[in-house]
Design a protein around this motif. Structure first.
Motif, PDB file in Angstrom:
ATOM      1  N   LYS A   3       0.847  -1.192   0.000  1.00 30.45           N
ATOM      2  CA  LYS A   3       0.000   0.000   0.000  1.00 30.45           C
ATOM      3  C   LYS A   3       0.887   1.248   0.000  1.00 30.45           C
ATOM      4  O   LYS A   3       1.866   1.346   0.722  1.00 30.45           O
ATOM      5  CB  LYS A   3      -0.896   0.000   1.234  1.00 30.45           C
ATOM      6  N   PHE A   4       0.519   2.205  -0.821  1.00 31.06           N
ATOM      7  CA  PHE A   4       1.248   3.468  -0.901  1.00 31.06           C
ATOM      8  C   PHE A   4       0.840   4.355   0.261  1.00 31.06           C
ATOM      9  O   PHE A   4      -0.335   4.584   0.499  1.00 31.06           O
ATOM     10  CB  PHE A   4       0.942   4.164  -2.234  1.00 31.06           C
ATOM     11  N   GLU A   5       1.812   4.849   1.000  1.00 31.79           N
ATOM     12  CA  GLU A   5       1.569   5.731   2.141  1.00 31.79           C
ATOM     13  C   GLU A   5       1.941   7.157   1.756  1.00 31.79           C
ATOM     14  O   GLU A   5       3.042   7.417   1.285  1.00 31.79           O
ATOM     15  CB  GLU A   5       2.418   5.303   3.342  1.00 31.79           C
ATOM     16  N   LEU A   6       1.018   8.066   1.960  1.00 30.34           N
ATOM     17  CA  LEU A   6       1.294   9.474   1.704  1.00 30.34           C
ATOM     18  C   LEU A   6       2.246  10.022   2.760  1.00 30.34           C
ATOM     19  O   LEU A   6       2.063   9.780   3.947  1.00 30.34           O
ATOM     20  CB  LEU A   6       0.004  10.289   1.724  1.00 30.34           C
ATOM     21  N   SER A  36      12.350  21.219  -6.825  1.00 32.44           N
ATOM     22  CA  SER A  36      13.622  20.505  -6.745  1.00 32.44           C
ATOM     23  C   SER A  36      13.428  19.049  -7.177  1.00 32.44           C
ATOM     24  O   SER A  36      12.304  18.578  -7.356  1.00 32.44           O
ATOM     25  CB  SER A  36      14.140  20.539  -5.306  1.00 32.44           C
ATOM     26  N   GLU A  37      14.525  18.326  -7.315  1.00 41.71           N
ATOM     27  CA  GLU A  37      14.441  16.900  -7.686  1.00 41.71           C
ATOM     28  C   GLU A  37      13.678  16.103  -6.635  1.00 41.71           C
ATOM     29  O   GLU A  37      12.893  15.224  -6.959  1.00 41.71           O
ATOM     30  CB  GLU A  37      15.836  16.319  -7.909  1.00 41.71           C
ATOM     31  N   GLN A  38      13.904  16.409  -5.371  1.00 45.25           N
ATOM     32  CA  GLN A  38      13.193  15.704  -4.300  1.00 45.25           C
ATOM     33  C   GLN A  38      11.690  15.979  -4.388  1.00 45.25           C
ATOM     34  O   GLN A  38      10.876  15.081  -4.256  1.00 45.25           O
ATOM     35  CB  GLN A  38      13.722  16.127  -2.933  1.00 45.25           C
ATOM     36  N   LEU A  39      11.327  17.214  -4.659  1.00 47.19           N
ATOM     37  CA  LEU A  39       9.925  17.576  -4.786  1.00 47.19           C
ATOM     38  C   LEU A  39       9.326  16.956  -6.049  1.00 47.19           C
ATOM     39  O   LEU A  39       8.200  16.476  -6.040  1.00 47.19           O
ATOM     40  CB  LEU A  39       9.787  19.096  -4.797  1.00 47.19           C
ATOM     41  N   ARG A  40      10.117  16.907  -7.125  1.00 46.99           N
ATOM     42  CA  ARG A  40       9.664  16.258  -8.362  1.00 46.99           C
ATOM     43  C   ARG A  40       9.333  14.787  -8.092  1.00 46.99           C
ATOM     44  O   ARG A  40       8.366  14.263  -8.646  1.00 46.99           O
ATOM     45  CB  ARG A  40      10.728  16.350  -9.454  1.00 46.99           C
ATOM     46  N   ALA A  41      10.126  14.132  -7.270  1.00 48.34           N
ATOM     47  CA  ALA A  41       9.867  12.726  -6.939  1.00 48.34           C
ATOM     48  C   ALA A  41       8.521  12.580  -6.236  1.00 48.34           C
ATOM     49  O   ALA A  41       7.772  11.629  -6.500  1.00 48.34           O
ATOM     50  CB  ALA A  41      10.992  12.165  -6.071  1.00 48.34           C
ATOM     51  N   ARG A  48       1.935   8.560 -10.378  1.00 48.66           N
ATOM     52  CA  ARG A  48       2.038   7.099 -10.498  1.00 48.66           C
ATOM     53  C   ARG A  48       0.920   6.393  -9.731  1.00 48.66           C
ATOM     54  O   ARG A  48       0.394   5.382 -10.184  1.00 48.66           O
ATOM     55  CB  ARG A  48       3.414   6.639 -10.007  1.00 48.66           C
ATOM     56  N   HIS A  49       0.543   6.946  -8.589  1.00 48.98           N
ATOM     57  CA  HIS A  49      -0.495   6.316  -7.765  1.00 48.98           C
ATOM     58  C   HIS A  49      -1.876   6.929  -7.990  1.00 48.98           C
ATOM     59  O   HIS A  49      -2.793   6.724  -7.198  1.00 48.98           O
ATOM     60  CB  HIS A  49      -0.085   6.358  -6.290  1.00 48.98           C
ATOM     61  N   LYS A  50      -1.979   7.724  -9.075  1.00 43.90           N
ATOM     62  CA  LYS A  50      -3.258   8.259  -9.560  1.00 43.90           C
ATOM     63  C   LYS A  50      -3.952   9.249  -8.623  1.00 43.90           C
ATOM     64  O   LYS A  50      -5.163   9.371  -8.609  1.00 43.90           O
ATOM     65  CB  LYS A  50      -4.190   7.117  -9.942  1.00 43.90           C
TER      66      LYS A  50
END
Length: 158
Positions: A3-6, A36-41, A48-50
């Motif tokens: 499960k994806f955790e926010l 930033s790259e971290q924020l882009r991730a 990705r998780h819609k």
């Protein structure tokens, strides 16, 4: 599939987008800084998780990426709106705690780690991490000693 955790960052992004009439995720919420790259991730995770979807845009402050002469931004999906509604109380609580930290650090005598922990309910390592994040955002935080305890104070804002 796990499960994806926010994360707190995801929650802040979603909550900020939910307050915008058009549901745009960009520009980043106040306090998160530039894209930033971290924020882009974090934004990539949301796509990705819609929780978010790409749309074409011409607004320069809402550009997520460009490809073949087209520019794309990000908007909340229904899943993102639902998650934002669930996260809003937690995000508001976190923002209120950051405001409390700022208030304590702006006092003439500053604040000790114990005072910050007591005021926020955070663990000491979480409180130290918050101070580090403030420094990375450009706030000048001085350290001094008061009654044999390290005392922190903001001497210049970002």
């Amino acid at each position: 599939m796990a499960k994806f955790e926010l994360t707190d960052i995801h929650s802040l992004i979603l909550s900020a987008a939910a307050t915008r009439p058009d549901g745009n995720l960009l520009p980043p919420p106040e306090g998160l800084g530039e894209l930033s790259e971290q924020l882009r991730a974090s934004y990539s995770d949301l796509v990705r998780h819609k929780f978010a979807a790409e749309i074409e845009t011409d607004a320069s402050d809402q550009i997520w990426r460009s490809e073949e002469g087209k520019t794309y931004g990000l908007v909340l999906t229904d899943k993102g709106k639902a998650a934002a509604a669930e996260q809003t109380p937690a995000v508001a609580k976190t923002v209120k705690k950051i405001d409390t930290v700022f208030d304590l650090l702006r006092r003439e005598q500053g604040a000790t780690l114990t005072e910050l922990v007591d005021a926020t309910g955070w663990l000491p390592h979480t409180t130290r991490a918050a101070l580090t994040r403030l420094r990375k955002k450009g706030h000048v935080i001085d350290k001094a000693t008061r009654d044999s305890a390290t005392c922190y104070s903001i001497t210049a804002a970002a």
